[in-house]
Design an enzyme around this catalytic site. Structure first.
Site, PDB file in Angstrom:
ATOM      1  N   ALA A   1       0.824  -1.219   0.000  1.00 67.62           N
ATOM      2  CA  ALA A   1       0.000   0.000   0.000  1.00 67.62           C
ATOM      3  C   ALA A   1       0.862   1.275   0.000  1.00 67.62           C
ATOM      4  O   ALA A   1       1.938   1.276   0.604  1.00 67.62           O
ATOM      5  CB  ALA A   1      -0.907  -0.015   1.230  1.00 67.62           C
ATOM      6  N   PRO A   2       0.411   2.326  -0.686  1.00 72.62           N
ATOM      7  CA  PRO A   2      -0.840   2.441  -1.455  1.00 72.62           C
ATOM      8  C   PRO A   2      -0.813   1.809  -2.847  1.00 72.62           C
ATOM      9  O   PRO A   2      -1.821   1.787  -3.523  1.00 72.62           O
ATOM     10  CB  PRO A   2      -1.040   3.954  -1.558  1.00 72.62           C
ATOM     11  CG  PRO A   2       0.349   4.514  -1.521  1.00 72.62           C
ATOM     12  CD  PRO A   2       1.148   3.601  -0.622  1.00 72.62           C
ATOM     13  N   GLY A   3       0.352   1.322  -3.323  1.00 71.77           N
ATOM     14  CA  GLY A   3       0.309   0.564  -4.572  1.00 71.77           C
ATOM     15  C   GLY A   3       1.254   0.987  -5.680  1.00 71.77           C
ATOM     16  O   GLY A   3       1.109   0.545  -6.818  1.00 71.77           O
TER      17      GLY A   3
ATOM     18  N   LYS B   1      15.888  -0.957   4.642  1.00 69.27           N
ATOM     19  CA  LYS B   1      15.962   0.356   5.312  1.00 69.27           C
ATOM     20  C   LYS B   1      17.120   0.268   6.306  1.00 69.27           C
ATOM     21  O   LYS B   1      17.066  -0.524   7.248  1.00 69.27           O
ATOM     22  CB  LYS B   1      14.673   0.668   6.073  1.00 69.27           C
ATOM     23  CG  LYS B   1      13.391   0.213   5.387  1.00 69.27           C
ATOM     24  CD  LYS B   1      12.999   1.091   4.219  1.00 69.27           C
ATOM     25  CE  LYS B   1      11.792   0.507   3.498  1.00 69.27           C
ATOM     26  NZ  LYS B   1      11.471   1.104   2.232  1.00 69.27           N
TER      27      LYS B   1
HETATM   28  C1  LIG Z   1       6.941   2.193   2.308  1.00 69.39           C
HETATM   29  S1  LIG Z   1       5.313   1.615   2.321  1.00 69.39           S
HETATM   30  C2  LIG Z   1       5.173   0.784   0.789  1.00 69.39           C
HETATM   31  C3  LIG Z   1       4.951   1.682  -0.379  1.00 69.39           C
HETATM   32  C4  LIG Z   1       4.643   0.899  -1.623  1.00 69.39           C
HETATM   33  N1  LIG Z   1       5.811   0.134  -2.076  1.00 69.39           N
HETATM   34  C5  LIG Z   1       4.209   1.798  -2.757  1.00 69.39           C
HETATM   35  O1  LIG Z   1       4.927   1.894  -3.758  1.00 69.39           O
HETATM   36  O2  LIG Z   1       3.134   2.387  -2.663  1.00 69.39           O
HETATM   37  C6  LIG Z   1       5.411   0.288   3.439  1.00 69.39           C
HETATM   38  C7  LIG Z   1       4.119  -0.491   3.575  1.00 69.39           C
HETATM   39  O3  LIG Z   1       4.428  -1.701   4.299  1.00 69.39           O
HETATM   40  C8  LIG Z   1       3.277  -2.045   5.023  1.00 69.39           C
HETATM   41  N2  LIG Z   1       3.688  -3.008   6.059  1.00 69.39           N
HETATM   42  C9  LIG Z   1       4.451  -2.813   7.161  1.00 69.39           C
HETATM   43  N3  LIG Z   1       4.581  -3.971   7.834  1.00 69.39           N
HETATM   44  C10 LIG Z   1       3.919  -4.900   7.124  1.00 69.39           C
HETATM   45  C11 LIG Z   1       3.708  -6.296   7.281  1.00 69.39           C
HETATM   46  N4  LIG Z   1       4.223  -6.956   8.319  1.00 69.39           N
HETATM   47  N5  LIG Z   1       2.963  -6.942   6.352  1.00 69.39           N
HETATM   48  C12 LIG Z   1       2.446  -6.285   5.284  1.00 69.39           C
HETATM   49  N6  LIG Z   1       2.619  -4.977   5.089  1.00 69.39           N
HETATM   50  C13 LIG Z   1       3.350  -4.293   5.982  1.00 69.39           C
HETATM   51  C14 LIG Z   1       2.722  -0.730   5.549  1.00 69.39           C
HETATM   52  O4  LIG Z   1       1.340  -0.866   5.818  1.00 69.39           O
HETATM   53  C15 LIG Z   1       3.001   0.212   4.365  1.00 69.39           C
HETATM   54  O5  LIG Z   1       1.852   0.317   3.550  1.00 69.39           O
END
Ligand SMILES: C[S@@+](CC[C@H](N)C(=O)[O-])C[C@H]1O[C@@H](n2cnc3c(N)ncnc32)[C@H](O)[C@@H]1O
Length: 259
Positions: free
Chosen positions: A125-127, A209
């Site tokens: 998310a968000p995608g 990270k």
């Molecule tokens: C940096 S954002 C991702 C952005 C995404 N790559 C994009 O291009 O829109 C990190 C995401 O990892 C999700 N997240 C964190 N821990 C998670 C987990 N254990 N399982 C699934 N999603 C996780 C968060 O909800 C967040 O939406």
């Protein structure tokens, strides 16, 4: 140019991507035309050559000169990707995966990542990353408890899986795993290694990270961790890390199966 036989690719005149560096852009442009012309005139330039001369302007009077294999160096002058920000993509982080695909897959993109393949995007998310995959025709399981942007959630190539990406696994193996979860690097490295060593995914692109200190050590530790798991599973694959232009306190990793 030091120690390399001609011919070369057309040279790049570069400068740092800083305010001081940008002040050298006019000089770089004028040198660019002159140097390229002079090298061509003397028969030093061929468009299919395997090395590119780089001239890094340090200031108005100092330059560092070298040559690089274009497959190893950045595909863009100054290392700055020329990628358009797709209007339809839901987040700017879409450009991070676009850059990773261009850097790690290069000319092999069409054969390695294409329509009909299955992919999983962990932390989707968000995608933005899911958009990159779905727009190439891959079927994507977008795993995140958070909401996807409506345009992506509606995409027929995308299934939103509300689950913990650190534990969820698909019923069938996929060609691609991508992961952008904010977690400890060694935790992500172990996760990626597990997907690959178990054959759940064939290839992977993932973001680490990095901690505030000893970042290089952390990248080396994660690389070793993945390499050990792959070796134990007798999987022949390339593993590479890059700090991409769009990466901040992070690096992006890529594992590509050879066979
Ligand atoms: C940096 S954002 C991702 C952005 C995404 N790559 C994009 O291009 O829109 C990190 C995401 O990892 C999700 N997240 C964190 N821990 C998670 C987990 N254990 N399982 C699934 N999603 C996780 C968060 O909800 C967040 O939406």
């Amino acid at each position: 140019m030091p120690g390399h036989r001609a011919p070369w690719l057309p040279p790049w005149i570069e400068y740092a991507d800083t305010n001081e560096g940008k002040a050298l852009s006019t000089l770089a442009r004028s040198l660019d035309a002159r140097l390229a012309g002079a090298l061509r005139e003397r028969g030093f330039v061929a468009d299919d050559a395997r090395r590119r001369p780089h001239v890094l302007l340090v200031d108005g009077a100092t330059a560092c000169v070298g040559t690089a294999d274009p497959d190893i160096g950045s595909p863009w002058p100054l290392g700055i990707p020329r990628l358009r920000m797709p209007r339809e993509a839901p987040s700017r982080s879409t450009q991070k995966l676009a850059e990773a695909i261009a850097v790690f897959l290069g000319g092999r993109e069409q054969s390695l990542m294409h329509e009909g393949q299955a992919a999983v995007d962990l932390g989707a998310a968000p995608g933005g990353w899911t958009w990159q995959l779905a727009s190439r025709g891959l079927q994507v399981a977008a795993v995140d408890n958070g909401a996807l942007a409506p345009s992506i959630a509606r995409d027929p190539n995308v299934e939103h899986v509300r689950a913990d990406g650190l534990n969820w696994r698909p019923k069938r193996a996929v060609e691609w795993l991508v992961c952008d979860i904010l977690e400890k690097p060694t935790r992500i490295a172990a996760l990626v290694a597990d997907w690959l060593a178990s054959g759940t995914a064939r290839n992977a692109i993932f973001n680490l990270k990095l901690p505030m200190k000893k970042r290089r050590d952390e990248v080396l530790r994660c690389g070793e961790q993945i390499r050990d798991r792959l070796d134990a599973a007798r999987i022949d694959a390339t593993l590479a890390f890059r700090q991409l232009y769009h990466d901040r306190e992070e690096v992006t990793g890529c594992v590509l199966r050879k066979r």
